[in-house]
Design a protein around this motif. Structure first.
Motif, short mmCIF file in Angstrom:
data_model
loop_
_atom_site.label_atom_id
_atom_site.label_comp_id
_atom_site.label_asym_id
_atom_site.label_seq_id
_atom_site.Cartn_x
_atom_site.Cartn_y
_atom_site.Cartn_z
N LEU A 101 -7.01 15.21 -2.29
CA LEU A 101 -8.04 16.22 -2.53
C LEU A 101 -7.69 17.04 -3.76
CD1 LEU A 101 -10.67 17.24 -1.21
CD2 LEU A 101 -9.31 18.93 -0.01
N ARG A 102 -6.42 17.39 -3.92
CA ARG A 102 -5.99 18.14 -5.10
C ARG A 102 -6.19 17.32 -6.37
NH1 ARG A 102 -1.39 19.33 -8.18
NH2 ARG A 102 -0.11 17.78 -7.12
N TRP A 103 -5.84 16.04 -6.29
CA TRP A 103 -6.07 15.16 -7.45
C TRP A 103 -7.55 15.07 -7.80
CZ3 TRP A 103 -2.55 10.66 -5.36
CH2 TRP A 103 -1.20 10.97 -5.65
N THR A 114 -4.26 2.44 -9.67
CA THR A 114 -5.50 2.85 -9.03
C THR A 114 -5.78 4.30 -9.41
OG1 THR A 114 -6.71 3.01 -6.93
CG2 THR A 114 -4.41 3.66 -6.89
N VAL A 115 -7.04 4.66 -9.43
CA VAL A 115 -7.46 6.05 -9.67
C VAL A 115 -7.93 6.60 -8.33
CG1 VAL A 115 -9.03 7.56 -10.95
CG2 VAL A 115 -8.12 5.49 -12.04
N PRO A 116 -7.08 7.36 -7.63
CA PRO A 116 -7.37 7.73 -6.24
C PRO A 116 -8.62 8.56 -6.03
CG PRO A 116 -5.48 8.95 -7.09
CD PRO A 116 -5.79 7.89 -8.09
N GLN A 117 -9.02 9.35 -7.04
CA GLN A 117 -10.20 10.20 -6.86
C GLN A 117 -11.46 9.40 -6.56
OE1 GLN A 117 -8.06 10.20 -9.57
NE2 GLN A 117 -8.35 12.06 -10.75
N THR A 129 0.85 -1.19 0.00
CA THR A 129 0.00 0.00 0.00
C THR A 129 0.88 1.24 0.00
OG1 THR A 129 -0.12 -0.02 2.41
CG2 THR A 129 -1.89 -1.15 1.21
N ILE A 130 0.27 2.37 -0.28
CA ILE A 130 1.00 3.64 -0.32
C ILE A 130 0.29 4.65 0.56
CG2 ILE A 130 1.69 5.57 -1.79
CD1 ILE A 130 1.87 3.63 -4.11
N ASP A 142 -3.93 17.17 6.65
CA ASP A 142 -2.56 16.70 6.89
C ASP A 142 -2.49 15.22 7.27
OD1 ASP A 142 -1.38 19.20 6.39
OD2 ASP A 142 -1.89 19.88 8.41
N ALA A 143 -3.66 14.58 7.35
CA ALA A 143 -3.68 13.15 7.70
C ALA A 143 -3.15 12.32 6.54
CB ALA A 143 -5.10 12.72 8.04
N ARG A 144 -2.74 11.10 6.85
CA ARG A 144 -2.24 10.19 5.83
C ARG A 144 -3.34 9.20 5.43
NH1 ARG A 144 2.84 11.07 3.36
NH2 ARG A 144 3.99 12.45 4.76
N ALA A 145 -3.62 9.16 4.13
CA ALA A 145 -4.60 8.21 3.61
C ALA A 145 -3.86 7.06 2.93
CB ALA A 145 -5.52 8.90 2.61
N THR A 146 -4.47 5.90 2.91
CA THR A 146 -3.83 4.71 2.36
C THR A 146 -4.42 4.37 0.99
OG1 THR A 146 -3.47 3.83 4.59
CG2 THR A 146 -3.28 2.29 2.76
N LEU A 147 -3.53 4.25 0.01
CA LEU A 147 -3.95 3.80 -1.32
C LEU A 147 -3.73 2.30 -1.44
CD1 LEU A 147 -2.50 6.49 -3.78
CD2 LEU A 147 -4.82 6.31 -2.89
#
Length: 294
Positions: A94-96, A118-121, A85-86, A134-139
């Motif tokens: 959010l910017r993407w 993966t398409v994160p949006q 995972t990333i 500022d939190a970290r999300a997992t892809l």
């Protein structure tokens, strides 16, 4: 042999992470290049590594794709194991998500020269991202979403379809707004954008021919679908037949993509009166209204 002086500097070393990253970016770029797309490597890194300008039959599209590449030395070939995972900052996703362009993140296994995307949006709630930027999300990556030539073709079509759909909706909004403000020149501009976008997309999707008119395959499909439907309400039946034919044609010719209803609705509204004019409707109304057997 000249002895090294005590305290002299050693040659600079290159971290393994840099080597893996370079190998991964080069491999992903190669996949895009194989289908003739133009690819630029981003020097100023704000979360994307590659900018892909997709091409179709040698012509550069108006749509673009941003690609973030994450290389790994982990052996990902074992189908029984989960893929790495990333972690990505919430404000980056959010910017993407707010970008007008498609954003794709690719995980590339440099050992086995294979990757997944993966398409994160599509996987995050914007309200949650905005609340904790500022939190970290997992892809996460799905093994079914291999990044290969089929994926490149599909993603290029996703970008084209999204661009066409967005452009059509903006043009429609401009037409409506200019009508309300009585701005004729502005209205003609937006009408021109709307018409040419639909024409170019129909040509790309092989619904229409570059010189005008419908392709034989599309005409056959529309009439085939119509022939299997109840034609007691001929206008409604022909509209539905055309809509279904548009969906099927786009899926067949556009990398297996499913077109958004908003785009198909506008295509149907624009194309139906051209094919099913008064003469065609009168001809069909004199024919047997019963649907043909399967």
């Amino acid at each position: 042999m000249i002895a090294a002086k005590q305290g002299s500097r050693s040659l600079p070393s290159r971290p393994i992470q840099h080597r893996v990253a370079s190998l991964a970016v080069a491999a992903v770029r190669r996949e895009w290049n194989r289908q003739g797309h133009a690819v630029d490597e981003i020097k100023e890194d704000y979360g994307e590594d590659l900018l892909v300008q997709t091409c179709l039959k040698g012509k550069v599209d108006a749509s673009r794709i941003w690609v973030q590449v994450k290389g790994t030395e982990k052996d990902c070939a074992n189908e029984a194991r989960k893929l790495p995972t990333i972690k990505v900052r919430a404000n980056q996703i959010l910017r993407w998500g707010r970008s007008a362009d498609l954003v794709v993140v690719v995980l590339w296994d440099v050992r086995n020269d294979i990757g997944w995307y993966t398409v994160p949006q599509e996987h995050f709630d914007h309200l949650e991202l905005h609340a904790e930027p500022d939190a970290r999300a997992t892809l996460h990556f799905d093994r079914n979403e291999r990044f290969d030539q089929a994926a490149v073709d599909c993603l290029a079509w996703v970008a084209r379809i999204e661009h066409a759909n967005r452009g059509v909706q903006v043009a429609l909004s401009g037409i409506e707004g200019s009508r309300g403000m009585k701005r004729e020149a502005e209205g003609r501009f937006h009408q021109g954008v709307f018409s040419t976008l639909l024409f170019d997309f129909c040509t790309a999707a092989q619904i229409g021919k570059p010189e005008g008119g419908f392709t034989e395959e599309f005409l056959y499909l529309v009439l085939k679908i119509l022939g299997k439907r109840d034609r007691s309400n001929l206008i409604e039946a022909s509209q539905l037949a055309m809509m279904m034919a548009i969906f099927e044609t786009i899926e067949a010719n556009c990398g297996g993509c499913i077109a958004p209803m908003s785009l198909v609705r506008e295509l149907t509204a624009s194309l139906h009166p051209i094919l099913f004019d008064d003469e065609m409707l009168q001809l069909l109304s004199r024919a047997n209204p019963q649907p043909t057997a399967e």
